[in-house]
Motif scaffolding. Structure first.
Motif, PDB file in Angstrom:
ATOM      1  N   PRO A 139     -43.303  14.492 -44.001  1.00  7.46           N
ATOM      2  CA  PRO A 139     -44.516  13.957 -44.623  1.00  7.46           C
ATOM      3  C   PRO A 139     -44.180  13.174 -45.888  1.00  7.46           C
ATOM      4  O   PRO A 139     -43.041  13.158 -46.327  1.00  7.46           O
ATOM      5  CB  PRO A 139     -45.296  15.229 -44.961  1.00  7.46           C
ATOM      6  N   LYS A 140     -45.166  12.546 -46.500  1.00 11.41           N
ATOM      7  CA  LYS A 140     -44.942  11.819 -47.754  1.00 11.41           C
ATOM      8  C   LYS A 140     -44.870  12.781 -48.924  1.00 11.41           C
ATOM      9  O   LYS A 140     -44.112  12.572 -49.876  1.00 11.41           O
ATOM     10  CB  LYS A 140     -46.080  10.818 -47.985  1.00 11.41           C
ATOM     11  N   HIS A 141     -45.699  13.792 -48.871  1.00  8.66           N
ATOM     12  CA  HIS A 141     -45.751  14.789 -49.935  1.00  8.66           C
ATOM     13  C   HIS A 141     -45.748  16.177 -49.308  1.00  8.66           C
ATOM     14  O   HIS A 141     -46.305  16.368 -48.228  1.00  8.66           O
ATOM     15  CB  HIS A 141     -47.016  14.643 -50.785  1.00  8.66           C
ATOM     16  N   LEU A 142     -45.133  17.101 -50.026  1.00  8.38           N
ATOM     17  CA  LEU A 142     -45.072  18.478 -49.558  1.00  8.38           C
ATOM     18  C   LEU A 142     -45.097  19.384 -50.776  1.00  8.38           C
ATOM     19  O   LEU A 142     -44.276  19.219 -51.687  1.00  8.38           O
ATOM     20  CB  LEU A 142     -43.780  18.674 -48.764  1.00  8.38           C
ATOM     21  N   ILE A 143     -46.045  20.292 -50.793  1.00  5.93           N
ATOM     22  CA  ILE A 143     -46.121  21.275 -51.870  1.00  5.93           C
ATOM     23  C   ILE A 143     -45.993  22.646 -51.236  1.00  5.93           C
ATOM     24  O   ILE A 143     -46.742  22.975 -50.310  1.00  5.93           O
ATOM     25  CB  ILE A 143     -47.441  21.159 -52.649  1.00  5.93           C
ATOM     26  N   THR A 144     -45.049  23.430 -51.735  1.00  3.78           N
ATOM     27  CA  THR A 144     -44.831  24.734 -51.140  1.00  3.78           C
ATOM     28  C   THR A 144     -44.378  25.713 -52.225  1.00  3.78           C
ATOM     29  O   THR A 144     -44.117  25.313 -53.359  1.00  3.78           O
ATOM     30  CB  THR A 144     -43.802  24.641 -50.010  1.00  3.78           C
ATOM     31  N   ALA A 145     -44.280  26.953 -51.859  1.00  7.10           N
ATOM     32  CA  ALA A 145     -43.938  27.995 -52.832  1.00  7.10           C
ATOM     33  C   ALA A 145     -42.459  28.361 -52.723  1.00  7.10           C
ATOM     34  O   ALA A 145     -41.804  28.120 -51.711  1.00  7.10           O
ATOM     35  CB  ALA A 145     -44.809  29.231 -52.589  1.00  7.10           C
ATOM     36  N   LEU A 160     -37.352  26.456 -57.391  1.00  5.64           N
ATOM     37  CA  LEU A 160     -38.027  25.447 -58.204  1.00  5.64           C
ATOM     38  C   LEU A 160     -37.163  24.200 -58.357  1.00  5.64           C
ATOM     39  O   LEU A 160     -37.660  23.070 -58.343  1.00  5.64           O
ATOM     40  CB  LEU A 160     -38.366  26.017 -59.583  1.00  5.64           C
ATOM     41  N   GLY A 161     -35.874  24.408 -58.476  1.00  4.62           N
ATOM     42  CA  GLY A 161     -34.945  23.299 -58.683  1.00  4.62           C
ATOM     43  C   GLY A 161     -34.771  22.390 -57.474  1.00  4.62           C
ATOM     44  O   GLY A 161     -34.136  21.344 -57.571  1.00  4.62           O
ATOM     45  N   ASP A 162     -35.327  22.779 -56.351  1.00  3.79           N
ATOM     46  CA  ASP A 162     -35.242  21.937 -55.154  1.00  3.79           C
ATOM     47  C   ASP A 162     -36.316  20.847 -55.168  1.00  3.79           C
ATOM     48  O   ASP A 162     -36.302  19.951 -54.314  1.00  3.79           O
ATOM     49  CB  ASP A 162     -35.397  22.778 -53.879  1.00  3.79           C
ATOM     50  N   SER A 163     -37.227  20.927 -56.113  1.00  7.23           N
ATOM     51  CA  SER A 163     -38.259  19.893 -56.227  1.00  7.23           C
ATOM     52  C   SER A 163     -37.581  18.556 -56.497  1.00  7.23           C
ATOM     53  O   SER A 163     -36.791  18.424 -57.446  1.00  7.23           O
ATOM     54  CB  SER A 163     -39.216  20.229 -57.361  1.00  7.23           C
ATOM     55  N   ALA A 164     -37.865  17.584 -55.654  1.00  7.51           N
ATOM     56  CA  ALA A 164     -37.187  16.289 -55.753  1.00  7.51           C
ATOM     57  C   ALA A 164     -37.807  15.346 -54.737  1.00  7.51           C
ATOM     58  O   ALA A 164     -38.656  15.725 -53.941  1.00  7.51           O
ATOM     59  CB  ALA A 164     -35.687  16.435 -55.484  1.00  7.51           C
ATOM     60  N   PRO A 209     -25.304  -2.322 -44.096  1.00  2.95           N
ATOM     61  CA  PRO A 209     -26.360  -2.077 -45.087  1.00  2.95           C
ATOM     62  C   PRO A 209     -27.184  -0.836 -44.773  1.00  2.95           C
ATOM     63  O   PRO A 209     -27.478  -0.557 -43.614  1.00  2.95           O
ATOM     64  CB  PRO A 209     -27.216  -3.339 -44.998  1.00  2.95           C
ATOM     65  N   LEU A 210     -27.533  -0.106 -45.849  1.00  2.00           N
ATOM     66  CA  LEU A 210     -28.410   1.047 -45.723  1.00  2.00           C
ATOM     67  C   LEU A 210     -29.844   0.616 -45.973  1.00  2.00           C
ATOM     68  O   LEU A 210     -30.117  -0.158 -46.899  1.00  2.00           O
ATOM     69  CB  LEU A 210     -28.038   2.132 -46.751  1.00  2.00           C
ATOM     70  N   HIS A 211     -30.754   1.154 -45.173  1.00  2.00           N
ATOM     71  CA  HIS A 211     -32.177   0.890 -45.348  1.00  2.00           C
ATOM     72  C   HIS A 211     -32.889   2.227 -45.488  1.00  2.00           C
ATOM     73  O   HIS A 211     -32.721   3.118 -44.646  1.00  2.00           O
ATOM     74  CB  HIS A 211     -32.722   0.094 -44.162  1.00  2.00           C
ATOM     75  N   PHE A 212     -33.654   2.351 -46.561  1.00  2.00           N
ATOM     76  CA  PHE A 212     -34.264   3.627 -46.915  1.00  2.00           C
ATOM     77  C   PHE A 212     -35.713   3.728 -46.461  1.00  2.00           C
ATOM     78  O   PHE A 212     -36.459   2.734 -46.481  1.00  2.00           O
ATOM     79  CB  PHE A 212     -34.222   3.828 -48.435  1.00  2.00           C
ATOM     80  N   GLY A 213     -36.105   4.937 -46.106  1.00  4.39           N
ATOM     81  CA  GLY A 213     -37.500   5.247 -45.913  1.00  4.39           C
ATOM     82  C   GLY A 213     -38.190   5.414 -47.261  1.00  4.39           C
ATOM     83  O   GLY A 213     -37.556   5.284 -48.319  1.00  4.39           O
ATOM     84  N   ASN A 214     -39.487   5.690 -47.234  1.00  5.78           N
ATOM     85  CA  ASN A 214     -40.249   5.803 -48.472  1.00  5.78           C
ATOM     86  C   ASN A 214     -40.109   7.158 -49.152  1.00  5.78           C
ATOM     87  O   ASN A 214     -40.642   7.364 -50.241  1.00  5.78           O
ATOM     88  CB  ASN A 214     -41.719   5.520 -48.206  1.00  5.78           C
ATOM     89  N   GLY A 215     -39.411   8.074 -48.502  1.00  9.21           N
ATOM     90  CA  GLY A 215     -39.138   9.353 -49.128  1.00  9.21           C
ATOM     91  C   GLY A 215     -40.211  10.405 -48.896  1.00  9.21           C
ATOM     92  O   GLY A 215     -41.352  10.099 -48.567  1.00  9.21           O
ATOM     93  N   THR A 216     -39.800  11.647 -49.071  1.00  9.17           N
ATOM     94  CA  THR A 216     -40.717  12.789 -49.074  1.00  9.17           C
ATOM     95  C   THR A 216     -40.615  13.439 -50.446  1.00  9.17           C
ATOM     96  O   THR A 216     -39.524  13.834 -50.873  1.00  9.17           O
ATOM     97  CB  THR A 216     -40.337  13.819 -47.998  1.00  9.17           C
ATOM     98  N   ARG A 217     -41.755  13.526 -51.112  1.00 14.85           N
ATOM     99  CA  ARG A 217     -41.747  14.173 -52.427  1.00 14.85           C
ATOM    100  C   ARG A 217     -42.045  15.658 -52.239  1.00 14.85           C
ATOM    101  O   ARG A 217     -43.148  16.026 -51.825  1.00 14.85           O
ATOM    102  CB  ARG A 217     -42.764  13.547 -53.372  1.00 14.85           C
ATOM    103  N   LEU A 218     -41.068  16.479 -52.545  1.00 16.64           N
ATOM    104  CA  LEU A 218     -41.194  17.931 -52.392  1.00 16.64           C
ATOM    105  C   LEU A 218     -41.439  18.569 -53.751  1.00 16.64           C
ATOM    106  O   LEU A 218     -40.677  18.340 -54.691  1.00 16.64           O
ATOM    107  CB  LEU A 218     -39.921  18.519 -51.778  1.00 16.64           C
ATOM    108  N   THR A 219     -42.482  19.347 -53.824  1.00 13.61           N
ATOM    109  CA  THR A 219     -42.786  20.112 -55.029  1.00 13.61           C
ATOM    110  C   THR A 219     -42.781  21.586 -54.666  1.00 13.61           C
ATOM    111  O   THR A 219     -43.525  22.017 -53.775  1.00 13.61           O
ATOM    112  CB  THR A 219     -44.155  19.730 -55.607  1.00 13.61           C
ATOM    113  N   VAL A 220     -41.927  22.336 -55.346  1.00 15.88           N
ATOM    114  CA  VAL A 220     -41.841  23.781 -55.117  1.00 15.88           C
ATOM    115  C   VAL A 220     -42.473  24.474 -56.313  1.00 15.88           C
ATOM    116  O   VAL A 220     -42.069  24.242 -57.463  1.00 15.88           O
ATOM    117  CB  VAL A 220     -40.385  24.235 -54.938  1.00 15.88           C
ATOM    118  N   THR A 221     -43.485  25.294 -56.057  1.00 11.05           N
ATOM    119  CA  THR A 221     -44.213  25.949 -57.165  1.00 11.05           C
ATOM    120  C   THR A 221     -43.931  27.446 -57.205  1.00 11.05           C
ATOM    121  O   THR A 221     -43.464  28.037 -56.223  1.00 11.05           O
ATOM    122  CB  THR A 221     -45.714  25.732 -57.017  1.00 11.05           C
TER     123      THR A 221
END
Lengths: 112, 113
Positions: B8-14, B83-87, B101-113
């Motif tokens: 996913p684009k964003h992921l929030i988990t514990a 918590l430090g895995d948030s990136a 050449p490398l071509h990047f996706g838009n990334g997944t922002r992971l937030t660990v709470t």
């Protein structure tokens, strides 16, 4: 493994100005790439330039492999050029690993 | 659009949980890379696959694992999250496993709470 250093770390320009970003690498390379990370976080490949000079619109890049540096030129800068510019080189020249090692980047801010 | 799709684009988990990040490379690209970007560590290479086989391994924690499937999509599994895995986790693809050449996706922002 290779070390990749970029300068300057930060750069503030007025719209319309020109700039030169530098990338030094500690070992021989056969693969040098420049990327732009825009303020939304997207990483765009600008150039694949193991040697020589390439141009793409207002941007051009030169790599002098024998002297272990690469330069990225931005002419007539626009606010959309803002973001972080990274250069990246392979971990090992001629080695079996294709992964790139990234420098810490140059953060560019173009003011209107 | 680079052609590399990440979900996913964003992921929030514990803390302590497990998540899976997915990547579809550009059409025709056989090599997939995973990178982690954090404020203090910059862009760090995690692992590379080429046509289903692991090709290179970087600073990937033992709690993390990845694979590339026969259809060439890749998944990065992160377990026992801290918590430090948030990136921001990026997937990139290239045609070959060396020197392209490398071509990047838009990334997944992971937030660990």
């Amino acid at each position: 493994g290779i070390q990749v250093e970029q300068s300057p770390p930060d750069l503030i320009l007025q719209e319309g100005a020109n700039s030169t970003l530098r990338c030094n690498f500690s070992d021989s390379v056969n693969n040098l790439q420049w990327f732009h990370q825009n303020p939304w976080g997207q990483l765009i490949n600008l150039f694949y330039i193991p040697s020589g000079t390439k141009q793409n619109g207002r941007l051009s890049a030169t790599t002098v492999a024998t002297e272990r540096y690469s330069l990225l030129y931005i002419s007539s800068s626009q606010t959309t050029d803002s973001g972080v510019y990274f250069c990246a080189a392979p971990l090992n020249y001629g080695g079996s690993q294709g992964n790139l090692i990234f420098g810490k980047g140059t953060k560019l801010s173009v003011k209107p | 659009d680079s052609g590399v799709t990440q979900t996913p684009k964003h992921l929030i988990t514990a803390t302590g949980q497990r998540v899976t990040l997915r990547c579809s490379p550009r059409s025709g690209d056989l090599s997939v890379y995973w990178y982690q970007q954090s404020l203090d560590q910059g862009l760090q290479f995690l692992i590379q696959y080429y046509n289903g086989e692991e090709r290179a391994k970087g600073n990937i924690l033992e709690r993390f694992s990845a694979q590339q499937f026969p259809d060439l999509h890749s998944e990065l599994n992160l377990s026992s999250l801290e918590l430090g895995d948030s990136a921001l986790y990026f997937c990139a693809s290239s045609v070959q496993w060396l020197g392209s050449p490398l071509h990047f996706g838009n990334g997944t922002r992971l937030t660990v709470t």
